[in-house]
Enzyme design. Structure first.
Site, PDB file in Angstrom:
ATOM      1  N   TRP A 101       0.838  -1.217   0.000  1.00 55.85           N
ATOM      2  CA  TRP A 101       0.000   0.000   0.000  1.00 55.85           C
ATOM      3  C   TRP A 101       0.862   1.253   0.000  1.00 55.85           C
ATOM      4  O   TRP A 101       0.545   2.234  -0.677  1.00 55.85           O
ATOM      5  CB  TRP A 101      -0.966  -0.019   1.177  1.00 55.85           C
ATOM      6  CG  TRP A 101      -1.971  -1.126   1.074  1.00 55.85           C
ATOM      7  CD1 TRP A 101      -2.148  -2.148   1.951  1.00 55.85           C
ATOM      8  CD2 TRP A 101      -2.929  -1.339   0.019  1.00 55.85           C
ATOM      9  NE1 TRP A 101      -3.152  -2.985   1.506  1.00 55.85           N
ATOM     10  CE2 TRP A 101      -3.645  -2.515   0.336  1.00 55.85           C
ATOM     11  CE3 TRP A 101      -3.245  -0.655  -1.159  1.00 55.85           C
ATOM     12  CZ2 TRP A 101      -4.653  -3.025  -0.492  1.00 55.85           C
ATOM     13  CZ3 TRP A 101      -4.256  -1.156  -1.977  1.00 55.85           C
ATOM     14  CH2 TRP A 101      -4.946  -2.322  -1.634  1.00 55.85           C
ATOM     15  N   ASP A 171      -1.561   6.702   6.159  1.00 59.27           N
ATOM     16  CA  ASP A 171      -2.664   5.816   5.786  1.00 59.27           C
ATOM     17  C   ASP A 171      -2.908   4.909   6.987  1.00 59.27           C
ATOM     18  O   ASP A 171      -2.051   4.108   7.350  1.00 59.27           O
ATOM     19  CB  ASP A 171      -2.232   5.008   4.554  1.00 59.27           C
ATOM     20  CG  ASP A 171      -3.253   3.944   4.130  1.00 59.27           C
ATOM     21  OD1 ASP A 171      -4.281   3.789   4.830  1.00 59.27           O
ATOM     22  OD2 ASP A 171      -3.022   3.277   3.107  1.00 59.27           O
ATOM     23  N   LYS A 195     -11.943  -1.858   6.801  1.00 60.33           N
ATOM     24  CA  LYS A 195     -11.166  -2.782   7.613  1.00 60.33           C
ATOM     25  C   LYS A 195     -11.670  -2.781   9.054  1.00 60.33           C
ATOM     26  O   LYS A 195     -11.913  -3.818   9.635  1.00 60.33           O
ATOM     27  CB  LYS A 195      -9.678  -2.423   7.597  1.00 60.33           C
ATOM     28  CG  LYS A 195      -9.103  -2.134   6.214  1.00 60.33           C
ATOM     29  CD  LYS A 195      -8.930  -3.386   5.370  1.00 60.33           C
ATOM     30  CE  LYS A 195      -8.794  -3.119   3.888  1.00 60.33           C
ATOM     31  NZ  LYS A 195      -7.585  -2.436   3.465  1.00 60.33           N
TER      32      LYS A 195
HETATM   33  C1  LIG Z   1      -7.123  -1.968   2.123  1.00 58.21           C
HETATM   34  C2  LIG Z   1      -6.098  -0.908   2.180  1.00 58.21           C
HETATM   35  C3  LIG Z   1      -5.987   0.091   1.190  1.00 58.21           C
HETATM   36  C4  LIG Z   1      -6.865   0.101  -0.044  1.00 58.21           C
HETATM   37  O1  LIG Z   1      -8.137   0.502   0.269  1.00 58.21           O
HETATM   38  P1  LIG Z   1      -9.221   0.762  -0.874  1.00 58.21           P
HETATM   39  O2  LIG Z   1     -10.324   1.418  -0.116  1.00 58.21           O
HETATM   40  O3  LIG Z   1      -9.565  -0.544  -1.458  1.00 58.21           O
HETATM   41  O4  LIG Z   1      -8.611   1.684  -1.871  1.00 58.21           O
HETATM   42  C5  LIG Z   1      -5.031   1.062   1.338  1.00 58.21           C
HETATM   43  N1  LIG Z   1      -4.222   1.077   2.404  1.00 58.21           N
HETATM   44  C6  LIG Z   1      -4.289   0.143   3.372  1.00 58.21           C
HETATM   45  C7  LIG Z   1      -3.371   0.212   4.529  1.00 58.21           C
HETATM   46  C8  LIG Z   1      -5.229  -0.879   3.286  1.00 58.21           C
HETATM   47  O5  LIG Z   1      -5.296  -1.809   4.249  1.00 58.21           O
END
Ligand SMILES: *Cc1c(COP(=O)(O)O)cnc(C)c1O
Length: 360
Positions: A101, A171, A195
């Protein structure tokens, strides 16, 4: 009705009480005579849903008044572009590459300016967090970027990087609300909600007000400009109304659980059950260095691919689902987000013990 123990990395398990409440309110939300899915985002009743969700998130994270909270669409991945478009004033940013990511965010940022990889743990399949105490931070960096919890590899920062005074962007998609956060350490935090918070389709951005600017990159789409969204309280266009409503219910649930300090205690206890077993098992082992272990995502292997496959198959049949590891890592991964009950982890460990006894 029969519910499984769902160890999915995302979208993932939600609190049962939240799902039940949503079901109860499905046909008639609080006497409105309609579902939240059916109401105008400009109605009074929806206004209180989104405002309460924001206030509850502010209470939980103790978000300072000089930060805006935006409920947006496009997932976390859209922020990989929005962040550089909005924050790269000098056209320079430093990225710490701790997994897929972070790498995707870094690659996206390269389209908009000079993105530097100032540290990486790619050399050992992202099984650790690099030393970030003295990074070669660029003098003109507009921000330093991290992925706070690495969903795929199961590592997390126990200590934030020394950004040498630059703004930190994080993030937090896979560990938001799992423990207290000092929001003031960051210029911007974002998280896709699927998540730990709610249904896919919502991404939340928490941004310090002075970083919300009009002079963003000239080609920035109106929708991706934080100022557009901030000036309109996330209602520039139709927001993901129903998803935000569910996030709001989850925020209330976390409050009822005792807030983020209580969540941390709960999550540490849960993760310890699994990690302690992995450390004592002769068959199963964790794949990352102990100091950097995530509380949320726990990858593990047997060291034998056939045995891994057998384990996943038998676990699934026993009601422990979505344990297959990410395709780039192999093995298994148990994601044990806030809503995974302790009982789920205890029973999984018992199942692993039985499997080990039967197969060695
Ligand atoms: C799942 C995830 C993403 C991607 O998320 P989307 O909403 O599918 O774009 C980005 N960063 C992290 C840390 C993730 O766990």
């Amino acid at each position: 009705m029969s519910r499984v123990f769902n160890f999915s990395a995302g979208p993932s398990v939600l609190p049962e009480v939240v799902l039940k409440q949503a079901a109860e309110e499905m046909m008639d939300y609080k006497g409105s005579g309609m579902s939240v899915m059916e109401m105008s985002h400009r109605s009074k009743v929806y206004d209180s849903i989104i405002k309460e969700a924001e206030q509850d998130l502010r209470d939980l994270m103790e978000i300072p008044d000089n930060y805006k909270v935006l409920f947006l669409q496009g997932g976390a991945s859209q922020q990989f572009a929005a962040v550089p478009m909005n924050l790269m004033k000098n056209g320079v940013a430093d990225y710490i590459i701790t997994g897929q990511w972070a790498k995707k965010a870094y690659e996206e940022a390269q389209k908009y300016g000079k993105a530097n990889a100032v540290a990486s743990s790619a050399d050992k399949t992202f099984s650790y967090i690099p030393d970030c105490s003295n990074l070669p931070i660029s003098e003109d960096a507009d921000y330093v970027y991290i992925c706070h919890n690495n969903t795929i590899y199961g590592t997390t920062y126990k200590k934030l990087p020394d950004t040498k005074g630059k703004i930190l962007v994080a993030d937090m998609s896979s560990d938001i609300l799992s423990q207290p956060v000092n929001v003031s350490d960051y210029g911007l935090i974002f998280f896709g909600v699927q998540k730990n918070v709610g249904p896919a389709g919502v991404v939340v951005v928490i941004i310090r007000e002075d970083l919300i600017r009009d002079d963003v990159m000239p080609f920035t789409p109106t929708m991706l400009k934080y100022k557009t969204q901030a000036d309109n309280d996330s209602l520039y266009n139709t927001p993901p109304c129903y998803g935000i409503y569910i996030c709001g219910l989850v925020f209330k649930w976390v409050k009822e659980m005792g807030g983020l300090s209580a969540m941390k205690v709960h999550n540490e206890k849960k993760a310890a059950i699994l990690y302690d077993f992995l450390d004592s098992s002769k068959m199963f082992s964790g794949t990352v260095v102990k100091e950097d272990r995530s509380l949320m995502n726990v990858p593990f292997v047997t060291g034998n691919e056939e045995l891994d496959a057998k384990f996943v198959k038998e676990a699934t049949a026993a009601g422990f689902v979505n344990l297959k590891g990410h395709r780039t890592v192999g093995g298994m991964r148990a994601s044990i987000y806030n809503a995974m009950p302790i009982e789920g982890v205890e029973k999984l460990v018992q199942f692993m013990k039985d499997f080990e006894a039967a197969n060695s």
